[in-house]
Design an enzyme around this catalytic site. Structure first.
Site, mmCIF file in Angstrom:
data_model
loop_
_atom_site.group_PDB
_atom_site.id
_atom_site.type_symbol
_atom_site.label_atom_id
_atom_site.label_comp_id
_atom_site.label_asym_id
_atom_site.label_seq_id
_atom_site.Cartn_x
_atom_site.Cartn_y
_atom_site.Cartn_z
ATOM 1 N N ASP A 194 2.754 -17.071 -2.644
ATOM 2 C CA ASP A 194 2.549 -15.694 -3.095
ATOM 3 C C ASP A 194 3.816 -14.857 -2.978
ATOM 4 O OD1 ASP A 194 2.524 -15.728 -0.326
ATOM 5 O OD2 ASP A 194 0.434 -15.151 -0.135
ATOM 6 N N ASP A 254 -8.762 -11.762 8.087
ATOM 7 C CA ASP A 254 -10.083 -11.714 7.445
ATOM 8 C C ASP A 254 -10.428 -13.033 6.753
ATOM 9 O OD1 ASP A 254 -8.358 -11.719 5.354
ATOM 10 O OD2 ASP A 254 -8.977 -9.799 4.495
ATOM 11 N N HIS A 264 -8.420 -14.737 4.627
ATOM 12 C CA HIS A 264 -7.851 -14.976 3.292
ATOM 13 C C HIS A 264 -6.795 -16.075 3.336
ATOM 14 C CE1 HIS A 264 -4.790 -11.634 4.276
ATOM 15 N NE2 HIS A 264 -4.029 -12.669 3.974
HETATM 16 C C1 GLP Z 1 -0.141 -12.811 4.452
HETATM 17 C C2 GLP Z 1 0.178 -13.995 3.568
HETATM 18 C C3 GLP Z 1 -0.653 -15.206 3.951
HETATM 19 C C4 GLP Z 1 -0.542 -15.453 5.451
HETATM 20 C C5 GLP Z 1 -1.058 -14.252 6.185
HETATM 21 C C6 GLP Z 1 -1.033 -14.413 7.691
HETATM 22 O O1 GLP Z 1 -1.295 -12.162 4.058
HETATM 23 N N1 GLP Z 1 -0.041 -13.718 2.191
HETATM 24 O O2 GLP Z 1 -0.207 -16.324 3.223
HETATM 25 O O3 GLP Z 1 -1.273 -16.608 5.784
HETATM 26 O O4 GLP Z 1 -0.241 -13.135 5.833
HETATM 27 O O5 GLP Z 1 0.203 -14.065 8.223
HETATM 28 P P1 GLP Z 1 0.648 -14.346 9.694
HETATM 29 O O6 GLP Z 1 1.040 -15.785 9.756
HETATM 30 O O7 GLP Z 1 1.841 -13.459 9.915
HETATM 31 O O8 GLP Z 1 -0.483 -14.033 10.593
#
Ligand code: GLP
Length: 264
Positions: free
Chosen positions: A72, A141, A143
């Site tokens: 993304d 959440d 995702h």
């Molecule tokens: C963002 C990214 C995700 C990632 C998430 C969690 O939303 N788009 O791909 O998994 O953050 O991030 P973190 O690893 O910093 O908790």
């Protein structure tokens, strides 16, 4: 679904890095075809990337024949912005490994025609041969990539609007100012991730406990898009003790028993 539970994030990250390197090496031993790897951003994969960098430096794995596609990117954030996923990936991985620049793919969040950009991305993945392994993280959440709650589990690469929750969580990278966090992103879809032969998801820390409970024990639902992994024949969640704190004791015991019996 497999759930590999390690004592802490450092051990989980090592497990993931060694697993990915093993898969790359196994494919290289039998074919000249490239290894097609999906990659993620966020704080979670940083230690995994650090170990992969060490392994490349020490000659234990090479990315010369790896083609990667990131999950993304924010819409409208300049690539040169320190918090763009372009900058992140170069800072934490690409600048330190031997993957050829032309093999690196990251969605262009500034594309003049975002819909065409997303379509071309899906086509490029197919042209590369489809994913061998997709490495992902998970939002608080549940995702996956930027597939927020209510994303179809059949979704493909597209433009999405971020939830207030995600923008608040990610504001820690933007001077804790939610107004600086872009409102939209380009993301691969849930079905794009699940099209991979294998999916490995990293989740560390108590902040991910609810997401893992919903994804592992809950019903498959667009409300927690990681739950789509339940329908994948080769999905693995690599996590630490803190992130499985909300699983039922019996679920936890079963995953530990599988680890012991199968030696993961
Ligand atoms: C963002 C990214 C995700 C990632 C998430 C969690 O939303 N788009 O791909 O998994 O953050 O991030 P973190 O690893 O910093 O908790």
């Amino acid at each position: 679904m497999k759930v590999v539970i390690r004592d802490n994030s450092a051990k989980g990250s090592l497990w993931a890095a060694h697993y990915i390197a093993r898969r790359i090496n196994e494919k290289a031993a039998i074919t000249d075809k490239p290894f097609v790897l999906g990659l993620c951003t966020g704080s979670t994969p940083i230690e995994t990337y650090a170990e992969l960098i060490r392994m490349v430096r020490d000659g234990e794995v090479s990315f010369k024949n790896v083609i990667s596609f990131n999950m993304d990117e924010y819409v409208g954030l300049p690539e040169s912005h320190p918090e763009s996923y372009h900058s992140f990936m170069h800072r934490y991985l690409f600048d330190h490994i031997d993957e050829p620049a032309e093999n690196i793919h990251i969605l262009n969040g500034n594309a003049p025609d975002p819909v065409a950009e997303c379509k071309a991305y899906e086509e490029a993945i197919v042209k590369a041969g489809g994913f061998d392994l997709f490495l992902g993280g998970v939002g608080e959440d549940g995702h996956i990539a930027f597939n927020e709650p209510f994303s179809s589990l059949q979704s493909r690469t597209r433009v999405v609007t971020l939830t207030q929750d995600t923008r608040e969580v990610n504001s820690r990278f933007f001077d804790n100012d939610i107004n600086q966090v872009p409102r939209q992103a380009l993301t691969v879809g849930v079905a794009t991730v699940l099209s991979s032969k294998e999916v490995v998801i990293l989740a560390f820390g108590s902040k991910k406990a609810r997401a893992l409970k919903d994804a592992i024990e809950g019903p498959m639902s667009h409300y927690c898009t990681l739950s789509g992994l339940q329908n994948h024949p080769a999905g693995t969640i690599v996590c630490d003790e803190l992130s499985v704190g909300e699983l039922k004791v019996n679920s936890y015991r079963y995953f530990k028993a599988v680890e012991e019996a199968e030696g993961c």
